[in-house]
Write a protein that holds these residues in place. Structure first.
Motif, short mmCIF file in Angstrom:
data_model
loop_
_atom_site.label_atom_id
_atom_site.label_comp_id
_atom_site.label_asym_id
_atom_site.label_seq_id
_atom_site.Cartn_x
_atom_site.Cartn_y
_atom_site.Cartn_z
N UNK A 42 0.80 -1.22 0.00
CA UNK A 42 0.00 0.00 0.00
C UNK A 42 0.83 1.26 0.00
N UNK A 43 0.54 2.18 0.93
CA UNK A 43 1.20 3.48 0.98
C UNK A 43 2.71 3.35 1.07
N UNK A 44 3.38 4.41 0.66
CA UNK A 44 4.84 4.47 0.76
C UNK A 44 5.23 5.33 1.96
N UNK A 45 6.38 4.99 2.54
CA UNK A 45 6.93 5.75 3.66
C UNK A 45 7.91 6.77 3.11
N UNK A 46 7.80 8.02 3.56
CA UNK A 46 8.74 9.08 3.18
C UNK A 46 9.58 9.44 4.39
N UNK A 47 10.87 9.69 4.20
CA UNK A 47 11.75 10.03 5.33
C UNK A 47 12.75 11.08 4.89
N UNK A 48 12.89 12.13 5.68
CA UNK A 48 13.82 13.20 5.35
C UNK A 48 14.42 13.78 6.63
N UNK A 49 15.63 14.33 6.52
CA UNK A 49 16.27 14.97 7.68
C UNK A 49 16.98 16.23 7.20
N UNK A 50 16.93 17.27 8.03
CA UNK A 50 17.63 18.53 7.72
C UNK A 50 18.23 19.11 8.98
N UNK A 51 19.34 19.81 8.81
CA UNK A 51 20.05 20.43 9.93
C UNK A 51 19.78 21.93 10.01
N UNK A 52 19.74 22.45 11.21
CA UNK A 52 19.72 23.89 11.46
C UNK A 52 20.85 24.19 12.45
N UNK A 53 21.92 24.81 11.97
CA UNK A 53 23.04 25.15 12.85
C UNK A 53 23.17 26.66 12.98
N UNK A 54 23.42 27.07 14.20
CA UNK A 54 23.63 28.48 14.52
C UNK A 54 24.72 29.07 13.64
N UNK A 55 24.49 30.22 13.08
CA UNK A 55 25.44 30.98 12.25
C UNK A 55 25.72 30.33 10.90
N UNK A 56 25.16 29.13 10.65
CA UNK A 56 25.29 28.53 9.32
C UNK A 56 23.93 28.54 8.63
N UNK A 57 22.92 28.04 9.34
CA UNK A 57 21.57 28.04 8.77
C UNK A 57 20.67 29.09 9.38
N UNK A 58 21.05 29.63 10.51
CA UNK A 58 20.22 30.68 11.10
C UNK A 58 21.05 31.61 11.95
#
Lengths: 340, 340
Positions: A42-58
């Motif tokens: 049946x349905x498919x599983x989706x999986x994702x990961x992302x980083x948020x680092x101080x002074x690099x991403x925010x």
């Protein structure tokens, strides 16, 4: 050879070769917005990961803890949306300096929780550890998609229109304003654009309509930079593209920032990421109905900004003055390599 | 209030309150080795994430890149094993200094890949970003478990035996040796124990037998420190415990390190984490058959090290000299708070 010598995408390409495995339960591994896993009937599983680092991403002085929590989740929700899926669960891995205030962490979680509730996502676990340098957060989001609704980066066909949701470049313009507080732009516009950077909307409802329509052929979200993201889509689909700079939907506020910076607005829009809008392809005949339904259900506009061409015609931008120039991958790359 | 004032577990408890949601598809959220998600009819989805940061979770001069890749995956495989499940997919989030060598990263991935293959896991995606300070990696592992095989921390019953797989304290003894190169311990033992720290085995086969037996009532893996982990199990199960120090299976090499350090071996074993063995509970009548089957199928011993008691009798250790002392949570905690 240093990581900086080959850049984020060069490195990913090498590592993809090391991890690639032929498995019938891995429909898509490295290379799209999320992994697509046939873990079940049946349905498919989706999986994702992302980083948020101080002074690099925010920039910690720019976002409140609640805004940071919300944004760190949104960038992952956007990846699930870009597959045509619905997010379901989140795992949060948090790295904190020992002297971080507990109240800060709680506010961060409250912001994340509010956004999770809006998106129907349960925060089901994670990890907390001491950080040697600043706050860092990695969020993993799991989602579901029906097999017939799955939209990959790789499905674009010659003759399809290239479309975007909403306007483009606003978040990037906001980031420029945050870096350049003395740029001559009215305070109201400044605030509006910075908030586009701080608080992007995950386009879950728009993505669901696009996926359910059965009309779209490929989709991804605008995160690295519009030209870079269009490049990813062409690369994975094995096609070329002509983008029409004059068609890019650029808000008046974004245009004012481009003017103050002394660059053409189309250049700022093509370079800019962080909008977390959707970029997708569909046959010309499907565009009117999609525009009508998305507008009616969500209030969001969609705009055709180019056309998919055969790969051998390359990737180009038709400028407003009639010149045709290569679509430079002018988006953001980590490790500071030159644009490809 | 600083994070260091309340410690990792204090912080997790506060945040669990913020994220807790009543959802029929979340069987277990924060608080066990992995989240348990009823995302589908039939099997349950398991999800876990763990961090490996330079100088916090590993010493870069102690582990080769391939060993680090392997270990970063193993600690997550161990969490899936501890639920009675089988790992299926991994997402890798990597943070690298810009001057990191590409060859280092490739070796890291090769080590991870080799372990993934052994465990039947596909590495299906992740994220790579620049790090401001040292190498960091977060791995998310997804797994599956049949509902009737699921083993939580919360199922221990009064009268159950408390059991461990293999021997305890060896990895912690190895870590002590790595920190104290001049400790008078023969070179062969030194190498053996350090390799127990560097290259722990995920107890997937043992966990599968324990889960399939239907006899065990609760399980977790020994990661924070044995006494701390036993404390987690008692806390979640609402029970007390008496651990018999004289019964702890401690290797001769570990005992030599304890002697060289001038501490009783049972203290070192109870304080030690990083073994990634299993700690579980089962009724006394089930122990012989479990011991026989696990020994026959895997070559791993299991040892009864204590007994589950009513909560009001507290958590204690019976020392070899007949004294009874509280089971201190003497394991590793981030943020350096005092032991609870």
């Amino acid at each position: 050879m240093r990581v900086a010598d080959i850049g984020e995408f060069g490195l990913i390409e090498r590592l993809a070769g090391i991890v690639a495995a032929e498995r019938s339960d891995v429909l898509v591994g490295v290379g799209d917005d999320a992994a697509v896993l046939a873990d079940h009937e049946g349905d498919l599983l989706l999986a994702t990961v992302d980083s948020h680092l101080e002074y690099i991403h925010f920039l910690p002085y720019l976002l409140s803890p609640a805004q940071l929590g919300r944004r760190a989740l949104v960038v992952n929700l956007s990846d699930i949306a870009a597959m045509g899926g619905q997010p379901r669960f989140a795992l949060v891995s948090l790295r904190l300096p020992a002297d971080q205030q507990v109240e800060w962490v709680e506010e961060f979680y409250r912001g994340m929780r509010a956004e999770a509730d809006r998106a129907g996502v349960a925060i089901v676990g994670g990890n907390i550890t001491r950080s040697p340098a600043g706050v860092g957060v990695d969020i993993t989001v799991l989602g579901r998609v029906r097999r017939e609704h799955l939209l990959l980066r790789s499905g674009a066909r010659v003759g399809d229109m290239l479309l975007v949701t909403g306007d483009v470049g606003a978040a990037f313009a906001g980031l420029q304003l945050a870096f350049k507080p003395r740029l001559p732009v009215p305070a109201a516009l400044r605030e509006e654009l910075i908030s586009r950077y701080i608080a992007p909307e995950p386009r879950l409802a728009e993505a669901a309509i696009i996926a359910h329509s059965g009309q779209a052929s490929a989709m991804l979200d605008v995160s690295d930079g519009l030209s870079s993201d269009i490049g990813h889509l062409c690369e994975r689909s094995g096609v070329g593209v002509q983008v029409q700079a004059a068609q890019l939907p650029i808000a008046a506020a974004t245009q004012q920032v481009a003017e103050a910076l002394g660059v053409p607005a189309w250049r700022l829009a093509l370079a800019g990421g962080d909008d977390y809008g959707l970029c997708f392809t569909a046959p010309p005949a499907a565009v009117a109905a999609l525009r009508e339904e998305i507008g009616r259900e969500t209030g969001t506009s969609i705009t055709a900004v180019g056309e998919i061409r055969p790969a051998e015609q390359g990737r180009h931008v038709l400028l407003p003055d009639g010149q045709v120039v290569p679509l430079a991958a002018s988006g953001w790359q980590h490790f500071g390599t030159a644009d490809a």
